[in-house]
Structure formats: structure tokens, C-alpha cells
Design an enzyme around this catalytic site. Structure first.
Site, PDB file in Angstrom:
ATOM      1  CE  LYS A 178      -6.002  11.268  -2.767  1.00 22.44           C
ATOM      2  NZ  LYS A 178      -4.629  11.724  -2.557  1.00 22.44           N
ATOM      3  CD  GLU A 228      -4.379  -4.534  -4.066  1.00 23.42           C
ATOM      4  OE1 GLU A 228      -4.951  -3.553  -4.607  1.00 23.42           O
ATOM      5  OE2 GLU A 228      -3.167  -4.784  -4.227  1.00 23.42           O
ATOM      6  N   GLY A 272      -2.336   9.395   0.581  1.00 28.70           N
ATOM      7  CA  GLY A 272      -2.807   8.188   1.273  1.00 28.70           C
ATOM      8  C   GLY A 272      -2.091   7.935   2.587  1.00 28.70           C
ATOM      9  NE  ARG A 273       4.104   8.512   1.033  1.00 25.42           N
ATOM     10  CZ  ARG A 273       3.782   8.595  -0.249  1.00 25.42           C
ATOM     11  NH1 ARG A 273       2.781   7.891  -0.722  1.00 25.42           N
ATOM     12  NH2 ARG A 273       4.444   9.382  -1.076  1.00 25.42           N
ATOM     13  CD  GLU A 276       3.253   4.361  -0.927  1.00 25.75           C
ATOM     14  OE1 GLU A 276       2.574   4.773   0.019  1.00 25.75           O
ATOM     15  OE2 GLU A 276       2.785   3.624  -1.808  1.00 25.75           O
ATOM     16  CG  HIS A 282      14.323 -12.063  24.363  1.00 23.14           C
ATOM     17  ND1 HIS A 282      14.967 -12.784  25.343  1.00 23.14           N
ATOM     18  CD2 HIS A 282      13.847 -10.946  24.961  1.00 23.14           C
ATOM     19  CE1 HIS A 282      14.858 -12.141  26.496  1.00 23.14           C
ATOM     20  NE2 HIS A 282      14.183 -11.018  26.288  1.00 23.14           N
ATOM     21  CE  LYS A 289      -1.367   0.678  -7.422  1.00 23.29           C
ATOM     22  NZ  LYS A 289      -2.095   1.927  -7.294  1.00 23.29           N
TER      23      LYS A 289
END
Ligand code: G6Q
Length: 543
Positions: free
Chosen positions: A207, A213, A269-270, A355, A386, A506
Site C-alpha cells: 500500500k 521487508e 491492509g488487513r 491487529e 492429535h 520498526k
């Protein structure tokens, strides 16, 4: 002045009620009402929700609905759909619902209808996707594109990865999809290890187009591709496209704005997998399936916007989460899809839920004196059975579960699907009803083992059933959780749409990077632990 949430009449009433509720067992609630398993169910947008195994009575529901009313949930929903700037700390509208509004709808931000722009981008994405899928779009060396690598992180990664996995059944198998997110070089190196750059398309999804990253990976990808084309930068145009809101940074990177697909600051973003961030999804499944997914989202949006709260699935689910987080002290919530294709759904939900609602102050900035988002986690069934289900069944913590199952398998194979669904139903049953000491004894269990084999039960769960995992079903499911998160945030009076909590780390990393890279020993003024760690790392790397 509005009283603090915990002093509000609805909260107080619920608190008083919950004291008695905590002593009621689901066994007794079911015994008292033969219709319970049918009464506490709801069908919406093709999803069947059985919430009868929740620790609730009619009174609990009445009080939870009163809490929603008191929270002004109706007004909050209307404000979101009206494009108001409900993300107050970033002064932004929150309009992911506009991303899936049908052509011709009218949703305004500052008086401007955004729906035509949404469809213009979708149309451009579709034209591009068709060219790549048909082989009309060729790489710089004239080869057909066979590999698509999405580079992005957080909201620009988790949705695309989850949707790709979820809709793999519908995907073009001649195309390979990879997703690179981590700044750990291994992520990129392994993703491209066996790929031919001449037939690889990178989608740089960011965005802001400034994320450390993503930009680091995008530059490594550019170097990797250009190494193949002997440094010919004109190759970038055929092998890189961008999804971003930052046209300037995109062209600075070398991607022509013709090859950029935009979105808007009112898409968090999410909440962006259904925007251009979903370009990899569209490349995988094609425009028609992508649009079907959007239609599924929209159907759930309409349900959320218009259904009375008592029959509103996201509202009920959100309120149940509040009930357990705040009145049963539940720290976590498990989401357990019994559908292999949904293997990344819990990871996706972790960002969506935590978030959004991992907040410690109200919209007004006051510290909350109640718990907000639980920790969401999960794995696809039956694998979890399991492993960690032991703790859910017999541990000391209360873990509400959402079981998600489908009526039909996309890969019908002998008895597999019946076995899978039998496990969904059995787990919900075991959690709710357990097994008493008398029942254990009646099986001839030696007395010394009886306590170990008792299941207390009274562990709550939802069971969600859908027909089959189609693109539309995925859209409905994601929208269901988005709006459940919205409901929780409204009750908790928090902003579900900012994420200041990711900033500090950050900023600190930006300070530390040059200290790790410096040729000469840097002067360090951190705390003694961070200083020592930096020195040790510099020694380890031989600086
Ligand atoms: C999501 C967050 C965050 C964001 C990433 C990537 O709601 O804002 O996860 O999506 O930090 O950001 P960019 O898309 O700007 O690279």
C-alpha cells in the site's frame, strides 16, 4: 458524559448474570430444552451457524443484545457504510465494504462515489489477468509467464496467501504461485530457487511502497531478474507489476504506472484481500471467480448491515467473543477449519482479529479496564485433534472454539469426507458434554484412572456449516469475521482500524540496522542488553 463501559447498565447487568451463568453446565441447558440444538441456530448468506453449544440462555442473549444497543453498534455500522472517518486516529474512512459493492452502487467518501473507481480497477486487473492467463502477456525474452511471485507482508501477504490456498481447487494449475514476505533472505531465495526468471512475474504488493521487508525483497527480485537479462532494465516492465497507493514510489522503483493497480487510503491492509492486493488471487482463479468471491463478501455485508441483531451472524459471533473474553476470562479463541484448503485461514484471522482489536485504549484515549481481543489461533482439523486439543478438552483454560465444516468436499474420496465431518460433530459434542466420573466408571475403568479420564465438558463452541468451499463461500466467511471484529470493537469502544502497536519495533530496527552494518565499532547508547546483543552479533558475523 458517557459512563465507562464497565459502569454501563448493560455491562453491569451482564456481569451479574454471568456469575450465575458460570455455574450452569451445557448438559443441564440441553436437558432443559429439547429444542436447544435447533433454536440457537441461524442461517445467513448460505452459512449455517449452530451456537447452541455456547454457554448462554435467552437472558444472556437479551443482555448481550442490550450491550450492542448501548454501544451504538447500529450507528457504528451505519457510519462505516456511510463512509464516515471512523478510523479517527488516522482520520480515514473504513470502506472495505465498497470493494465488493456491485457496479452501480453508491458509496461516498467526502461526497464522491467510490464504487466506479473500484470497478475501474477491477476491470483493469481482469484485463491484465486474462492476458497473463491466456499467454498473451509475454516475458521480456518472449517466454510465457508460468510463475507468479507476490512480494508483500502483513495485509499485503496474508490475505493473498490464504485466498490462494483456499481457492487452489479453482486455480490455473499451469501457473505456479509463490509468496515472499519475510525480510529473511531465505524466504526470497527459496521462493525463486527453481524458477526461470524469463517466465516469472513479480507482483510487488505494498500500500505504502515503503515497507522495509517488501522493498528489500522487491530490490532483490529486481537484481535476480536483471541478472538473467544481463542488466537490461527494460525487462522490468514485463516482469514486475505493482499494487499500491503510492504511484510516485512505484515509478521510482522502475515500474510503469500502466502496470500499477491502485487502491485507496480507506482500505486497511488487513481488509485488503478483495482490493487490487488480491491480484495474485485473480491471476490464480480468474476474474469470474474473483468476482464471485466479491459477491460472497457483499452478501454477508448486506446481512450485517440489514439483519436485526438477534438474527445477525457477525453480531452474535462478536458478542459471544466479548462474553467469553470479559465475563469468562477466556484468553484465547480457537478457529478450527475442517477443510484442508483453509489451512492458512487461522493465520489470516490472527492479523484480522488481533491487529484490529489488540488495543488498550478507547477511541477517546482512556485506558480500558476490561480485556479486549483474545488471542486467535488454530489449525485445520483433524490435525489439531492429535496435538493441542488435549488442552482444550482437559486443560485448565476455557477456549471457545469455532468449528468450520463443509457439506461437500471438493475432492470426494471414498469415506474421507464423512469421517472428517464426523470429527467436527464429535469434537463439539465432547467439548460440550464431556464424560462424567460415573460414565468413566461404568466403562470398567480402574478407580485410579477415573480422574484422568473424566472430561468436564462445558467447553463452548460454534459450528459453522457451509455447502462447499467456493470463491463466494470464502468471501462470506471472511466478511463474517471482519464484521464480528467490528462488533467487538464497537462494544469495547476501540479503534479496530489503526495499528500503532507495530510502529515502535520498526523505528527501533531502523536505528539498529546501521549499527549492525557499520565498518567500525559503533557507539551504542541502548540499554545494556541491546548493546551486548549488538556487540555479540557483530562478533558473530565477523565485523
Ligand atoms: C495491516 C497493516 C499491515 C500492512 C503491512 C504492509 O492492516 O497495516 O500489516 O498491511 O505493514 O504494508 P504495505 O502494504 O504498506 O507494505
Amino acid at each position: 458524559m458517557t459512563p465507562p463501559l464497565t459502569a454501563s447498565p448493560a455491562w453491569q447487568a451482564l456481569q451479574a448474570h454471568a456469575t450465575a451463568l458460570r455455574n450452569q453446565h451445557l448438559r443441564d441447558l440441553f436437558a432443559a430444552d429439547a429444542q436447544r440444538g435447533e433454536r440457537y441456530t441461524l442461517q445467513a448468506a448460505g452459512i449455517y451457524l449452530d451456537y447452541s453449544k455456547q454457554r448462554i440462555t435467552d437472558e444472556t442473549l437479551r443482555l448481550l443484545l442490550a450491550l450492542a444497543d448501548e454501544a451504538g453498534l447500529r450507528q457504528r455500522i451505519d457510519a462505516m457504510f456511510a463512509g464516515e472517518r471512523i478510523n479517527t486516529t488516522e482520520h480515514r474512512a473504513v470502506l472495505h465494504v465498497a470493494l465488493r459493492a456491485p457496479r452501480g452502487a453508491d458509496i461516498r467518501v467526502d461526497g464522491v462515489n467510490v464504487v466506479p473507481e473500484v470497478h475501474a480497477v477491477l476491470d483493469r486487473m481482469a484485463a491484465f489477468a486474462e492476458r497473463v492467463r491466456s499467454g498473451a502477456w509475454l516475458g521480456h525474452g518472449g517466454q510465457r509467464i508460468r510463475n507468479v511471485v507476490n512480494i508483500g507482508i502483513g495485509g499485503s501477504d496474508l490475505g493473498p496467501v490464504m485466498a490462494y490456498e483456499a481457492l487452489r481447487h479453482y486455480s490455473a494449475r499451469e501457473l505456479q504461485f509463490r509468496f515472499v514476505s519475510n525480510v529473511d533472505g531465505t524466504d526470497f531465495a527459496e521462493a525463486v530457487h527453481d524458477l526461470d526468471a524469463g517466465e516469472t512475474l513479480f507482483i510487488v504488493s505494498s500500500k505504502t511502497f515503503t515497507t522495509l521487508e517488501t522493498m528489500t525483497n522487491a530490490h532483490s527480485a529486481r537484481d535476480w531478474a536483471l541478472a538473467h537479462f544481463s542488466g537490461d532494465v527494460s525487462a522490468v516492465a514485463k516482469h514486475f507489476v505493482a499494487v499500491s497507493t503510492n504511484a510516485e514510489a512505484v515509478s521510482k522503483f522502475g515500474i510503469a504506472t500502466d502496470n500499477m493497480f491502485g487502491f485507496w487510503d480507506w482500505v486497511g491492509g488487513r481488509y485488503s484481500m478483495d482490493s487490487a492486493i488480491g491480484l495474485s488471487t485473480m491471476l490464480a482463479v480468474g476474474p469470474a471467480h474473483f468476482r464471485a468471491m466479491l459477491a460472497g463478501f457483499h452478501e454477508m455485508d448486506e446481512h450485517f448491515r440489514s439483519a436485526p441483531f438477534a438474527q445477525n451472524m457477525p453480531v452474535l459471533m462478536g458478542l459471544l467473543t466479548v462474553l467469553y473474553a470479559d465475563f469468562f476470562d477466556a484468553q484465547t479463541q480457537a478457529v478450527l477449519p475442517y477443510e484442508q484448503y483453509l489451512k492458512r485461514f487461522p493465520a489470516y484471522l490472527q492479523q484480522l482479529t488481533m491487529e484490529s482489536n489488540g488495543k488498550h485504549v478507547t477511541l477517546a484515549g482512556a485506558h480500558v479496564d476490561y480485556d479486549t481481543s483474545p488471542v486467535y489461533w488454530g489449525e485445520p482439523g483433524t490435525n489439531g485433534q492429535h496435538s493441542f486439543y488435549q488442552l482444550i478438552h482437559q486443560g485448565t483454560r476455557l477456549i471457545p472454539c469455532d468449528f468450520i465444516g463443509f457439506g461437500k468436499s471438493l475432492n470426494p474420496l471414498g469415506r474421507h469426507h464423512d469421517m472428517l465431518l464426523a470429527n467436527v460433530f464429535a469434537q463439539g459434542q465432547a467439548l460440550a458434554f464431556g464424560k462424567t466420573a460415573d460414565e468413566v466408571r461404568a466403562e470398567g475403568t480402574p478407580e485410579v484412572l477415573v480422574p484422568h479420564r473424566v472430561f468436564e465438558g462445558n467447553r463452548p463452541s460454534n459450528t459453522l456449516l457451509l455447502d462447499v468451499l467456493t470463491p463466494a463461500a470464502l468471501g462470506k466467511l471472511v466478511a463474517l469475521y471482519e464484521h464480528s471484529v467490528f462488533t467487538q470493537a464497537a462494544v469495547w469502544r476501540i479503534n479496530a482500524f489503526d495499528q500503532w502497536g507495530v510502529e515502535l519495533g520498526k523505528v527501533l530496527a531502523q536505528r539498529i540496522i546501521p549499527q549492525l552494518e557499520a565498518d567500525s565499532e559503533p557507539a551504542l547508547a541502548h540499554d545494556s542488553s541491546t548493546n551486548a546483543l549488538i556487540r555479540r552479533y557483530r562478533q558473530m558475523k565477523g565485523a
